[in-house]
Design a protein around this motif. Structure first.
Motif, PDB file in Angstrom:
ATOM      1  N   PRO A  20       0.795  -1.231   0.000  1.00 15.39           N
ATOM      2  CA  PRO A  20       0.000   0.000   0.000  1.00 15.39           C
ATOM      3  C   PRO A  20       0.828   1.283   0.000  1.00 15.39           C
ATOM      4  O   PRO A  20       0.434   2.266  -0.620  1.00 15.39           O
ATOM      5  N   SER A  32      -2.502  -6.435  -5.434  1.00 13.60           N
ATOM      6  CA  SER A  32      -2.232  -6.110  -4.031  1.00 13.60           C
ATOM      7  C   SER A  32      -2.574  -7.301  -3.152  1.00 13.60           C
ATOM      8  O   SER A  32      -3.257  -8.249  -3.578  1.00 13.60           O
ATOM      9  N   GLN A  84      -5.384   1.496  -0.620  1.00 11.38           N
ATOM     10  CA  GLN A  84      -5.983   0.177  -0.880  1.00 11.38           C
ATOM     11  C   GLN A  84      -7.263   0.258  -1.698  1.00 11.38           C
ATOM     12  O   GLN A  84      -7.528  -0.601  -2.532  1.00 11.38           O
TER      13      GLN A  84
END
Length: 429
Positions: free
Chosen positions: A70, A91, A161
């Motif tokens: 992040p 991610s 995020q």
């Protein structure tokens, strides 16, 4: 889920470590690289790629996927190179969504401020209601650490995020929206877009809005279909929540708003009013958020997590009726302190200690807006505390609520908060 080519971890923090463990469990023989912009890339079973060598490694297709931490801005030039090379970037959160999302109820909570408290409250309210719920994201566990342990997962998510979140939650919540993290996003407008990406998408998921988000025109447009909004609290529910908050360790009007939002979410996710009230009673203030200490007959409030002027205003409002000394200032993120300076006297601030680098602007704005406030400019936190000690007769509460990040003088806000408490004890104790 299977990975046919090597994977690059960009970043080596907690999420990267959990990503490596996830990949190891799935494919023990998978080749994994790691790169970091600063610090050490100390992750077992990885091969380090220096940042300077990364563009060439991407163009040579040494790996087929990048898992970005992040803290690494998605707007770095290297990711344009990856896109042109056809290498996807994902991610830890998105890997969780692909591996574990189906079959789970996902509650995703974001906002400029209040998201950690709100997410923690939702988790407490649900577990006190007998719901099998877990807490992950920036509080609790990293997404891949929580895996599929719980039927309901409450995610506390930053704009880092939400900006590229690829799966839909069942309930998406936004506490508020103020300028922040301009250095990561590149502009305030992009920060708003990335934050609102949580709700500004097609889908039938439910949406919950905090009091400060409800009057925001950008938020209203992002909601798209207002039939998404979960129901308001009933009069009976509101009364029970307000009473519970008054008896709890939640301080300030902003935390009452957080509790009301959390209650809406918890009730929509299967919680009970009894569980909601019990969750409020069980809440313990999170570290560095209006964390109180007592030394030398004075109260010291560690609100080091405050990184925006709006957060500082909320902290001061929680202590109205006291004579306040405020310590503010920190890393530059184009914060606007004019309004905050105009409100300080009304909050009861008698003394303002300003830290580099944004403290210079706050000091100037305060001298113009409220010349009756004693303004002290200090080179660092210790000097500020020493200066306050010399004027200790002017206040009874000292609040560290910087309204700015810590990176110019500290590793993170946690280190700044701990140092504040240490100095308070050493100098005033």
């Amino acid at each position: 889920m299977r990975f046919e080519e090597p994977v690059l971890l960009y970043g080596a923090g907690r999420e990267a470590i959990s990503t490596r463990a996830f990949l190891k469990a799935r494919q023990p023989d998978l080749k994994v690289f790691v790169t970091v912009d600063s610090g050490t890339a100390d992750i077992p079973d990885t091969e380090v790629i220096a940042p300077a060598d990364l563009p060439a490694a991407i163009r040579a297709h040494r790996f087929g996927l990048i898992v970005k931490s992040p803290g690494v801005s998605r707007y770095k030039d290297v990711f344009d190179i990856a896109r042109d090379a056809g290498i996807p970037v994902t991610s830890n959160l998105n890997l969780w969504g692909a591996a574990y999302g189906p079959g789970h109820t996902v509650i995703a909570i974001t906002g400029t401020k209040g998201k950690s408290t709100t997410a923690t409250l939702v988790h407490l309210m649900l577990t006190r209601s007998g719901v099998d719920a877990g807490l992950a994201g920036n509080v609790g566990l990293a997404p891949l650490e929580i895996a599929d342990r719980h039927k309901v997962v409450v995610f506390e998510l930053s704009s880092y995020q939400t900006s590229d979140m690829s799966f839909l939650p069942d309930i998406a919540a936004l506490t508020n929206l103020y300028p922040e993290h301009v250095d990561w996003h590149g502009s305030v407008e992009r920060y708003y877009r990335d934050k609102l990406h949580l709700i500004d998408r097609d889908g039938s998921f439910a949406v919950a809005l905090g009091a400060a988000a409800k009057g925001n025109a950008l938020v209203a447009r992002a909601v798209r279909d207002h039939r998404r909004l979960i129901r308001d609290l009933t009069t009976e529910e509101s009364r029970a929540i307000d009473t519970a908050v008054a008896r709890s360790r939640l301080k300030g009007a902003h935390n009452l708003d957080n509790a009301r939002l959390a209650a809406q979410i918890a009730l929509a996710a299967g919680g009970t009013l009894e569980g909601v009230v019990a969750g409020i009673a069980a809440f313990v203030p999170l570290p560095h958020r209006l964390e109180e200490h007592r030394f030398g007959g004075r109260t010291f409030v560690n609100d080091s997590i405050s990184t925006t002027p709006e957060a500082t205003k909320a902290a001061l409002a929680a202590y109205q009726g006291h004579r306040l000394a405020l310590i503010a200032g920190g890393h530059e993120r184009q914060q606007d302190y004019v309004e905050l300076a105009s409100l300080l006297a009304g909050y009861g601030v008698t003394t303002l200690a300003c830290l580099p680098v944004t403290g210079t602007r706050l000091a100037a704005a305060t001298r113009e807006a409220a010349p009756q406030i004693a303004v002290l400019e200090a080179p660092d936190l210790e000097a500020a505390m020493q200066a306050l000690h010399r004027r200790r007769q002017d206040f009874d509460v000292v609040i560290l609520s910087p309204g700015a990040p810590s990176y110019n003088q500290f590793k993170n806000f946690e280190e700044r908060g701990r140092r504040f408490v240490e100095l308070a004890q050493a100098i005033f104790g």
